[in-house]
Design a protein around this motif. Structure first.
Motif, PDB file in Angstrom:
ATOM      1  N   LEU A 113      72.639  14.172  31.676  1.00  0.00           N
ATOM      2  CA  LEU A 113      72.257  13.146  30.711  1.00  0.00           C
ATOM      3  C   LEU A 113      72.731  13.498  29.304  1.00  0.00           C
ATOM      4  O   LEU A 113      73.121  12.641  28.525  1.00  0.00           O
ATOM      5  CB  LEU A 113      70.735  12.961  30.711  1.00  0.00           C
ATOM      6  CG  LEU A 113      70.149  12.148  31.870  1.00  0.00           C
ATOM      7  CD1 LEU A 113      68.620  12.201  31.819  1.00  0.00           C
ATOM      8  CD2 LEU A 113      70.641  10.718  31.860  1.00  0.00           C
ATOM      9  N   THR A 114      72.705  14.780  28.999  1.00  0.00           N
ATOM     10  CA  THR A 114      73.092  15.245  27.666  1.00  0.00           C
ATOM     11  C   THR A 114      74.602  15.288  27.485  1.00  0.00           C
ATOM     12  O   THR A 114      75.116  14.978  26.408  1.00  0.00           O
ATOM     13  CB  THR A 114      72.511  16.650  27.406  1.00  0.00           C
ATOM     14  OG1 THR A 114      71.108  16.623  27.664  1.00  0.00           O
ATOM     15  CG2 THR A 114      72.762  17.097  25.973  1.00  0.00           C
ATOM     16  N   LEU A 115      75.329  15.619  28.543  1.00  0.00           N
ATOM     17  CA  LEU A 115      76.742  15.961  28.407  1.00  0.00           C
ATOM     18  C   LEU A 115      77.692  14.992  29.103  1.00  0.00           C
ATOM     19  O   LEU A 115      78.890  15.248  29.183  1.00  0.00           O
ATOM     20  CB  LEU A 115      76.973  17.379  28.961  1.00  0.00           C
ATOM     21  CG  LEU A 115      76.145  18.468  28.269  1.00  0.00           C
ATOM     22  CD1 LEU A 115      76.150  19.748  29.095  1.00  0.00           C
ATOM     23  CD2 LEU A 115      76.673  18.742  26.875  1.00  0.00           C
ATOM     24  N   TYR A 116      77.188  13.864  29.572  1.00  0.00           N
ATOM     25  CA  TYR A 116      78.021  12.958  30.363  1.00  0.00           C
ATOM     26  C   TYR A 116      79.280  12.461  29.642  1.00  0.00           C
ATOM     27  O   TYR A 116      80.346  12.371  30.269  1.00  0.00           O
ATOM     28  CB  TYR A 116      77.195  11.770  30.843  1.00  0.00           C
ATOM     29  CG  TYR A 116      77.926  10.912  31.838  1.00  0.00           C
ATOM     30  CD1 TYR A 116      78.155  11.367  33.137  1.00  0.00           C
ATOM     31  CD2 TYR A 116      78.403   9.655  31.490  1.00  0.00           C
ATOM     32  CE1 TYR A 116      78.835  10.601  34.051  1.00  0.00           C
ATOM     33  CE2 TYR A 116      79.086   8.870  32.408  1.00  0.00           C
ATOM     34  CZ  TYR A 116      79.297   9.347  33.682  1.00  0.00           C
ATOM     35  OH  TYR A 116      79.985   8.578  34.592  1.00  0.00           O
ATOM     36  N   GLN A 162      76.696  22.876  29.953  1.00  0.00           N
ATOM     37  CA  GLN A 162      75.996  22.453  31.166  1.00  0.00           C
ATOM     38  C   GLN A 162      75.419  23.657  31.906  1.00  0.00           C
ATOM     39  O   GLN A 162      74.273  23.631  32.363  1.00  0.00           O
ATOM     40  CB  GLN A 162      76.926  21.683  32.100  1.00  0.00           C
ATOM     41  CG  GLN A 162      76.182  21.138  33.334  1.00  0.00           C
ATOM     42  CD  GLN A 162      77.103  20.694  34.440  1.00  0.00           C
ATOM     43  OE1 GLN A 162      78.081  21.361  34.748  1.00  0.00           O
ATOM     44  NE2 GLN A 162      76.793  19.564  35.051  1.00  0.00           N
ATOM     45  N   SER A 163      76.228  24.728  32.005  1.00  0.00           N
ATOM     46  CA  SER A 163      75.760  25.932  32.689  1.00  0.00           C
ATOM     47  C   SER A 163      74.566  26.535  31.965  1.00  0.00           C
ATOM     48  O   SER A 163      73.569  26.912  32.589  1.00  0.00           O
ATOM     49  CB  SER A 163      76.888  26.966  32.772  1.00  0.00           C
ATOM     50  OG  SER A 163      77.970  26.478  33.536  1.00  0.00           O
ATOM     51  N   VAL A 164      74.676  26.639  30.635  1.00  0.00           N
ATOM     52  CA  VAL A 164      73.581  27.198  29.850  1.00  0.00           C
ATOM     53  C   VAL A 164      72.320  26.358  30.026  1.00  0.00           C
ATOM     54  O   VAL A 164      71.232  26.881  30.309  1.00  0.00           O
ATOM     55  CB  VAL A 164      73.956  27.282  28.354  1.00  0.00           C
ATOM     56  CG1 VAL A 164      72.751  27.690  27.520  1.00  0.00           C
ATOM     57  CG2 VAL A 164      75.088  28.290  28.157  1.00  0.00           C
ATOM     58  N   MET A 165      72.456  25.026  29.885  1.00  0.00           N
ATOM     59  CA  MET A 165      71.301  24.149  29.976  1.00  0.00           C
ATOM     60  C   MET A 165      70.705  24.156  31.378  1.00  0.00           C
ATOM     61  O   MET A 165      69.480  24.277  31.563  1.00  0.00           O
ATOM     62  CB  MET A 165      71.692  22.728  29.581  1.00  0.00           C
ATOM     63  CG  MET A 165      70.513  21.772  29.485  1.00  0.00           C
ATOM     64  SD  MET A 165      71.016  20.144  28.900  1.00  0.00           S
ATOM     65  CE  MET A 165      71.644  20.558  27.273  1.00  0.00           C
ATOM     66  N   LEU A 166      71.567  24.030  32.393  1.00  0.00           N
ATOM     67  CA  LEU A 166      71.099  23.987  33.770  1.00  0.00           C
ATOM     68  C   LEU A 166      70.364  25.270  34.144  1.00  0.00           C
ATOM     69  O   LEU A 166      69.257  25.241  34.695  1.00  0.00           O
ATOM     70  CB  LEU A 166      72.282  23.744  34.706  1.00  0.00           C
ATOM     71  CG  LEU A 166      71.993  23.403  36.172  1.00  0.00           C
ATOM     72  CD1 LEU A 166      73.156  22.634  36.767  1.00  0.00           C
ATOM     73  CD2 LEU A 166      71.733  24.647  37.011  1.00  0.00           C
ATOM     74  N   THR A 198      63.122  21.781  41.075  1.00  0.00           N
ATOM     75  CA  THR A 198      63.401  22.291  39.728  1.00  0.00           C
ATOM     76  C   THR A 198      64.902  22.322  39.465  1.00  0.00           C
ATOM     77  O   THR A 198      65.353  22.011  38.354  1.00  0.00           O
ATOM     78  CB  THR A 198      62.818  23.707  39.537  1.00  0.00           C
ATOM     79  OG1 THR A 198      63.309  24.581  40.551  1.00  0.00           O
ATOM     80  CG2 THR A 198      61.307  23.689  39.596  1.00  0.00           C
ATOM     81  N   ALA A 199      65.691  22.665  40.490  1.00  0.00           N
ATOM     82  CA  ALA A 199      67.148  22.680  40.328  1.00  0.00           C
ATOM     83  C   ALA A 199      67.677  21.274  40.068  1.00  0.00           C
ATOM     84  O   ALA A 199      68.540  21.072  39.212  1.00  0.00           O
ATOM     85  CB  ALA A 199      67.802  23.278  41.571  1.00  0.00           C
ATOM     86  N   GLY A 200      67.154  20.281  40.806  1.00  0.00           N
ATOM     87  CA  GLY A 200      67.589  18.902  40.602  1.00  0.00           C
ATOM     88  C   GLY A 200      67.227  18.386  39.226  1.00  0.00           C
ATOM     89  O   GLY A 200      68.028  17.711  38.576  1.00  0.00           O
ATOM     90  N   THR A 201      66.033  18.722  38.757  1.00  0.00           N
ATOM     91  CA  THR A 201      65.602  18.311  37.422  1.00  0.00           C
ATOM     92  C   THR A 201      66.486  18.935  36.350  1.00  0.00           C
ATOM     93  O   THR A 201      66.880  18.260  35.382  1.00  0.00           O
ATOM     94  CB  THR A 201      64.137  18.725  37.188  1.00  0.00           C
ATOM     95  OG1 THR A 201      63.314  18.126  38.196  1.00  0.00           O
ATOM     96  CG2 THR A 201      63.657  18.285  35.813  1.00  0.00           C
ATOM     97  N   ALA A 202      66.803  20.195  36.511  1.00  0.00           N
ATOM     98  CA  ALA A 202      67.689  20.876  35.560  1.00  0.00           C
ATOM     99  C   ALA A 202      69.072  20.240  35.560  1.00  0.00           C
ATOM    100  O   ALA A 202      69.705  20.076  34.507  1.00  0.00           O
ATOM    101  CB  ALA A 202      67.790  22.365  35.909  1.00  0.00           C
ATOM    102  N   GLY A 203      69.554  19.848  36.739  1.00  0.00           N
ATOM    103  CA  GLY A 203      70.866  19.217  36.843  1.00  0.00           C
ATOM    104  C   GLY A 203      70.921  17.876  36.130  1.00  0.00           C
ATOM    105  O   GLY A 203      71.885  17.571  35.420  1.00  0.00           O
TER     106      GLY A 203
END
Length: 306
Positions: A33-36, A286-290, A23-28
């Motif tokens: 992908l969104t913020l690259y 990124q922190s919020v999304m992750l 789940t952590a990897g998927t969130a990462g």
């Protein structure tokens, strides 16, 4: 019977520990992908600061990059970034929560202590970057490719191509070039993000409960902490990983301490936080999304002890 969702508890089965990692990897990956494009812009700002080009406008630099190199330049090294982020987030976030859940279960407590949270964040961050360091080296080089003089460009075609060529042309140990600043940066990032996040969430729980509002506020606090703590080491890591030998065959920086010293002399104290607003504009969402995605997936897929 209560129909409320069970509290995540890794002590229930080995499968839950694996789920925590996945789940952590998927969130990462979702976050990168969104913020690259912002991550790419942040790297370019750091490089501009190093070259002493004066005040840098993130918006102006973005326009300059787009005009000179096209939209694809914002996605240079994306494949390496996805692999790196999946592994990095899986380990630094997944192992952290496995540890936190373990100590909560062992001590029959609702939360880990401050010292336990700090220790878990530092250890998981350091271990994670040691594992994914080769991907990180290729990732930084691919991001920096278009900003280098043509004769210095390496032309890596993929992550595997970069790993293979570095190993053959420069030796396997080069894949861990800049490991000290990378470890320092990863530990600072984990500490700055996860400790404030967890403690802020606990402080707000009596007022907001375990709500999305609580998570968003706590994530913003964690994002600020991550940016302040990690950026000096992030700047040093990028400089060490992208440097190439000069005409005399020598590298500009000998290591982390030398890089930090030369940065202070050449750029001043502000050089440590060059690109702060861009870095924060990446770290915050990124922190919020992750953290939100990870929290959602943990609640959905983790099971409590039966």
């Amino acid at each position: 019977m209560s129909n409320s969702r069970p509290t995540p508890n890794p002590g229930s089965s080995a499968m839950n520990k694996i789920k925590n990692i996945l789940t952590a990897g998927t969130a990462g990956v979702t976050s990168i992908l969104t913020l690259y494009p912002i991550e790419t812009l942040k790297t370019r700002i750091q490089m501009k600061s190093e070259s002493g080009t004066g005040k840098i406008s993130p918006l102006g630099l973005m326009k300059e990059m787009y005009k000179a190199e096209g939209i694809k330049t914002f996605y240079m090294g994306l494949g390496a970034a996805i692999m790196r982020q999946f592994l990095f987030a899986s380990l630094r976030i997944g192992i952290f929560y496995n540890f936190i859940d373990y100590v909560k279960q062992k001590n029959n407590a609702t939360s880990a202590t401050l010292l336990q949270t700090i220790a878990g964040s530092l250890a998981s961050g350091g271990f994670a970057i040691l594992t994914v360091m080769p991907f990180d080296v290729v990732f930084v080089r691919m991001q920096a490719e278009n900003s280098l003089p043509v004769e210095q460009r390496r032309g890596y075609t993929s992550l595997l191509n970069g790993l293979s060529r570095i190993s053959k042309e420069e030796g396997v140990k080069t894949l861990w070039k800049g490991v000290l600043p990378a470890v320092a940066r990863a530990m600072a990032l984990n500490f700055g993000m996860l400790v404030p996040y967890e403690k802020c969430k606990a402080l707000l729980a009596p007022y907001l409960g375990q709500s999305k509002t609580n998570n968003i506020i706590s994530s913003a606090v964690g994002g600020l902490g991550a940016a302040v703590c990690a950026l000096p080491f992030d700047n040093a890591k990028v400089k060490l990983q992208k440097q190439t030998p000069g005409p005399d065959g020598k590298l500009q920086y000998k290591g982390l301490i030398d890089c930090m010293k030369k940065t202070l002399v050449k750029e001043g104290l502000k050089g440590y936080w060059a690109g702060f607003m861009t870095f924060y504009s990446f770290v915050f969402p990124q922190s919020v999304m992750l953290l939100l995605v990870n929290d959602y997936l943990r609640k959905k897929f983790m099971t409590a002890t039966m």
